[in-house]
Motif scaffolding. Structure first.
Motif, PDB file in Angstrom:
ATOM      1  N   LEU A  57       0.852  -1.186   0.000  1.00 34.05           N
ATOM      2  CA  LEU A  57       0.000   0.000   0.000  1.00 34.05           C
ATOM      3  C   LEU A  57       0.894   1.245   0.000  1.00 34.05           C
ATOM      4  O   LEU A  57       2.114   1.147   0.162  1.00 34.05           O
ATOM      5  CB  LEU A  57      -0.905   0.001   1.226  1.00 34.05           C
ATOM      6  CG  LEU A  57      -1.863  -1.188   1.373  1.00 34.05           C
ATOM      7  CD1 LEU A  57      -2.617  -1.074   2.696  1.00 34.05           C
ATOM      8  CD2 LEU A  57      -2.827  -1.260   0.211  1.00 34.05           C
ATOM      9  N   THR A  58       0.292   2.409  -0.155  1.00 32.11           N
ATOM     10  CA  THR A  58       1.070   3.655  -0.219  1.00 32.11           C
ATOM     11  C   THR A  58       1.943   3.832   1.025  1.00 32.11           C
ATOM     12  O   THR A  58       3.118   4.196   0.922  1.00 32.11           O
ATOM     13  CB  THR A  58       0.126   4.863  -0.369  1.00 32.11           C
ATOM     14  OG1 THR A  58      -0.649   4.703  -1.553  1.00 32.11           O
ATOM     15  CG2 THR A  58       0.921   6.158  -0.453  1.00 32.11           C
ATOM     16  N   HIS A  59       1.387   3.564   2.199  1.00 32.12           N
ATOM     17  CA  HIS A  59       2.170   3.727   3.427  1.00 32.12           C
ATOM     18  C   HIS A  59       3.257   2.664   3.543  1.00 32.12           C
ATOM     19  O   HIS A  59       4.326   2.912   4.100  1.00 32.12           O
ATOM     20  CB  HIS A  59       1.242   3.702   4.642  1.00 32.12           C
ATOM     21  CG  HIS A  59       0.225   4.796   4.632  1.00 32.12           C
ATOM     22  ND1 HIS A  59      -1.114   4.576   4.443  1.00 32.12           N
ATOM     23  CD2 HIS A  59       0.369   6.146   4.753  1.00 32.12           C
ATOM     24  CE1 HIS A  59      -1.762   5.730   4.467  1.00 32.12           C
ATOM     25  NE2 HIS A  59      -0.882   6.692   4.654  1.00 32.12           N
ATOM     26  N   ASP A  60       3.003   1.468   3.013  1.00 31.24           N
ATOM     27  CA  ASP A  60       4.040   0.439   2.984  1.00 31.24           C
ATOM     28  C   ASP A  60       5.171   0.854   2.044  1.00 31.24           C
ATOM     29  O   ASP A  60       6.352   0.622   2.335  1.00 31.24           O
ATOM     30  CB  ASP A  60       3.457  -0.899   2.520  1.00 31.24           C
ATOM     31  CG  ASP A  60       2.400  -1.420   3.471  1.00 31.24           C
ATOM     32  OD1 ASP A  60       2.613  -1.309   4.696  1.00 31.24           O
ATOM     33  OD2 ASP A  60       1.372  -1.929   3.002  1.00 31.24           O
TER      34      ASP A  60
ATOM     35  N   LYS B 170       7.327   3.296   3.758  1.00 30.67           N
ATOM     36  CA  LYS B 170       8.187   2.607   4.724  1.00 30.67           C
ATOM     37  C   LYS B 170       9.358   1.917   4.007  1.00 30.67           C
ATOM     38  O   LYS B 170      10.522   2.006   4.443  1.00 30.67           O
ATOM     39  CB  LYS B 170       7.364   1.566   5.488  1.00 30.67           C
ATOM     40  CG  LYS B 170       8.166   0.690   6.459  1.00 30.67           C
ATOM     41  CD  LYS B 170       8.769   1.490   7.596  1.00 30.67           C
ATOM     42  CE  LYS B 170       9.204   0.626   8.772  1.00 30.67           C
ATOM     43  NZ  LYS B 170      10.192  -0.394   8.444  1.00 30.67           N
ATOM     44  N   ASN B 171       9.091   1.239   2.900  1.00 33.09           N
ATOM     45  CA  ASN B 171      10.153   0.567   2.137  1.00 33.09           C
ATOM     46  C   ASN B 171      11.168   1.577   1.603  1.00 33.09           C
ATOM     47  O   ASN B 171      12.378   1.343   1.641  1.00 33.09           O
ATOM     48  CB  ASN B 171       9.553  -0.228   0.979  1.00 33.09           C
ATOM     49  CG  ASN B 171       8.698  -1.381   1.463  1.00 33.09           C
ATOM     50  OD1 ASN B 171       8.826  -1.833   2.600  1.00 33.09           O
ATOM     51  ND2 ASN B 171       7.802  -1.855   0.601  1.00 33.09           N
TER      52      ASN B 171
ATOM     53  N   PHE C  89      16.715   4.121   2.334  1.00 31.96           N
ATOM     54  CA  PHE C  89      17.581   5.292   2.466  1.00 31.96           C
ATOM     55  C   PHE C  89      17.851   5.668   3.927  1.00 31.96           C
ATOM     56  O   PHE C  89      18.226   6.810   4.220  1.00 31.96           O
ATOM     57  CB  PHE C  89      16.972   6.477   1.707  1.00 31.96           C
ATOM     58  CG  PHE C  89      16.975   6.293   0.214  1.00 31.96           C
ATOM     59  CD1 PHE C  89      18.097   6.600  -0.550  1.00 31.96           C
ATOM     60  CD2 PHE C  89      15.860   5.773  -0.446  1.00 31.96           C
ATOM     61  CE1 PHE C  89      18.111   6.414  -1.909  1.00 31.96           C
ATOM     62  CE2 PHE C  89      15.867   5.583  -1.815  1.00 31.96           C
ATOM     63  CZ  PHE C  89      16.994   5.898  -2.556  1.00 31.96           C
ATOM     64  N   ASP C  90      17.652   4.704   4.811  1.00 34.11           N
ATOM     65  CA  ASP C  90      17.996   4.871   6.234  1.00 34.11           C
ATOM     66  C   ASP C  90      17.311   6.068   6.884  1.00 34.11           C
ATOM     67  O   ASP C  90      17.925   6.826   7.640  1.00 34.11           O
ATOM     68  CB  ASP C  90      19.518   4.996   6.395  1.00 34.11           C
ATOM     69  CG  ASP C  90      20.243   3.738   5.957  1.00 34.11           C
ATOM     70  OD1 ASP C  90      19.718   2.645   6.207  1.00 34.11           O
ATOM     71  OD2 ASP C  90      21.324   3.859   5.356  1.00 34.11           O
TER      72      ASP C  90
ATOM     73  N   PHE D 292       6.452   2.159  11.590  1.00 39.09           N
ATOM     74  CA  PHE D 292       7.777   2.407  12.151  1.00 39.09           C
ATOM     75  C   PHE D 292       7.825   2.095  13.648  1.00 39.09           C
ATOM     76  O   PHE D 292       8.865   2.303  14.273  1.00 39.09           O
ATOM     77  CB  PHE D 292       8.181   3.866  11.924  1.00 39.09           C
ATOM     78  CG  PHE D 292       8.619   4.182  10.525  1.00 39.09           C
ATOM     79  CD1 PHE D 292       9.948   4.051  10.147  1.00 39.09           C
ATOM     80  CD2 PHE D 292       7.717   4.598   9.569  1.00 39.09           C
ATOM     81  CE1 PHE D 292      10.373   4.345   8.856  1.00 39.09           C
ATOM     82  CE2 PHE D 292       8.115   4.890   8.268  1.00 39.09           C
ATOM     83  CZ  PHE D 292       9.448   4.764   7.909  1.00 39.09           C
ATOM     84  N   GLN D 293       6.681   1.667  14.193  1.00 39.22           N
ATOM     85  CA  GLN D 293       6.572   1.435  15.637  1.00 39.22           C
ATOM     86  C   GLN D 293       6.995   2.681  16.412  1.00 39.22           C
ATOM     87  O   GLN D 293       7.713   2.611  17.426  1.00 39.22           O
ATOM     88  CB  GLN D 293       7.410   0.219  16.054  1.00 39.22           C
ATOM     89  CG  GLN D 293       6.952  -1.074  15.409  1.00 39.22           C
ATOM     90  CD  GLN D 293       7.731  -2.286  15.879  1.00 39.22           C
ATOM     91  OE1 GLN D 293       8.850  -2.174  16.355  1.00 39.22           O
ATOM     92  NE2 GLN D 293       7.119  -3.455  15.761  1.00 39.22           N
TER      93      GLN D 293
END
Length: 206
Positions: free
Chosen positions: A60-63, A66-67, A72-73, A118-119
């Motif tokens: 999904l967009t939010h995934d 996150k990826n 890019f750290d 990102f918890q």
């Protein structure tokens, strides 16, 4: 201004308003709930992040965000709901890369969807919770009824946000002291829809 940590209590679908959802945040060290009306896509994204066992076949967009950030750290350290204007919540992502911190503006629903991935902890300022927080008055001996009562509250809050043409009490002519008294009475009587309207009127003036 002091920060108050929040966690996610749940998401409720409105039985009266198609496509409307209420995200309910709960203060960690207290009983107040912060209701936020969100769209269907954001509700789905947050629900998937909450249900660890669900994995969509494509990100999904939010995934994807996150990826991208992982590659890019870039780390989202925390989310802060920092402003409330005319019933709209404004949030910031506190990000870090190479020990350099950046603040990025975001819609609250997007910010929370990313915080889950990102918890990262979610915070708001005490004055925002004072303005927009709602107390749930429940009988601790009837724990089985808690979820049903919460669901009714969420549905009422969604309906109140999405029905601008619905007749409302005239709170504009009331003084701020009268509004606070009416708010206390509404909460005591468990009239949460009325309390939400009064809360919005108080927020406009403060």
């Amino acid at each position: 201004m002091s920060l108050v940590r929040l966690n996610i209590k749940g998401i409720s679908y409105s039985q009266t308003q198609n496509g409307a959802y209420a995200l309910i945040l709960n203060e960690v060290e207290g009983d107040r709930k912060l209701p936020i009306v969100i769209g269907a896509f954001e509700a789905q994204s947050i629900a998937i992040a909450l249900e660890k066992e669900i994995s969509p076949p494509r990100p999904l967009t939010h995934d994807l965000f996150k990826n991208f950030a992982d590659r890019f750290d870039i780390v989202v350290k925390q989310v802060i709901i920092h402003k409330l204007v005319d019933g709209v919540f404004y949030s910031s992502l506190i990000c870090e890369r190479d020990k350099i911190e950046e603040i990025i503006d975001a819609r609250t629903s997007d910010a929370i969807a990313l915080a889950l991935r990102f918890q990262a902890p979610i915070f708001t300022y005490k004055n925002i919770l004072d303005k927009a927080g709602i107390y749930l008055k429940v009988n601790p001996k009837k724990e089985d009824e808690n979820e049903e009562q919460d669901s009714i509250l969420m549905d009422d809050l969604v309906a109140s946000e999405l029905e601008p043409d619905k007749p409302k009490d005239n709170f504009a002519s009331k003084t701020i002291e009268e509004l606070h008294k009416l708010l206390d009475e509404a909460v005591t009587n468990e009239d949460y829809e009325k309390a939400a309207h009064i809360r919005d009127e108080i927020s406009k003036r403060e």
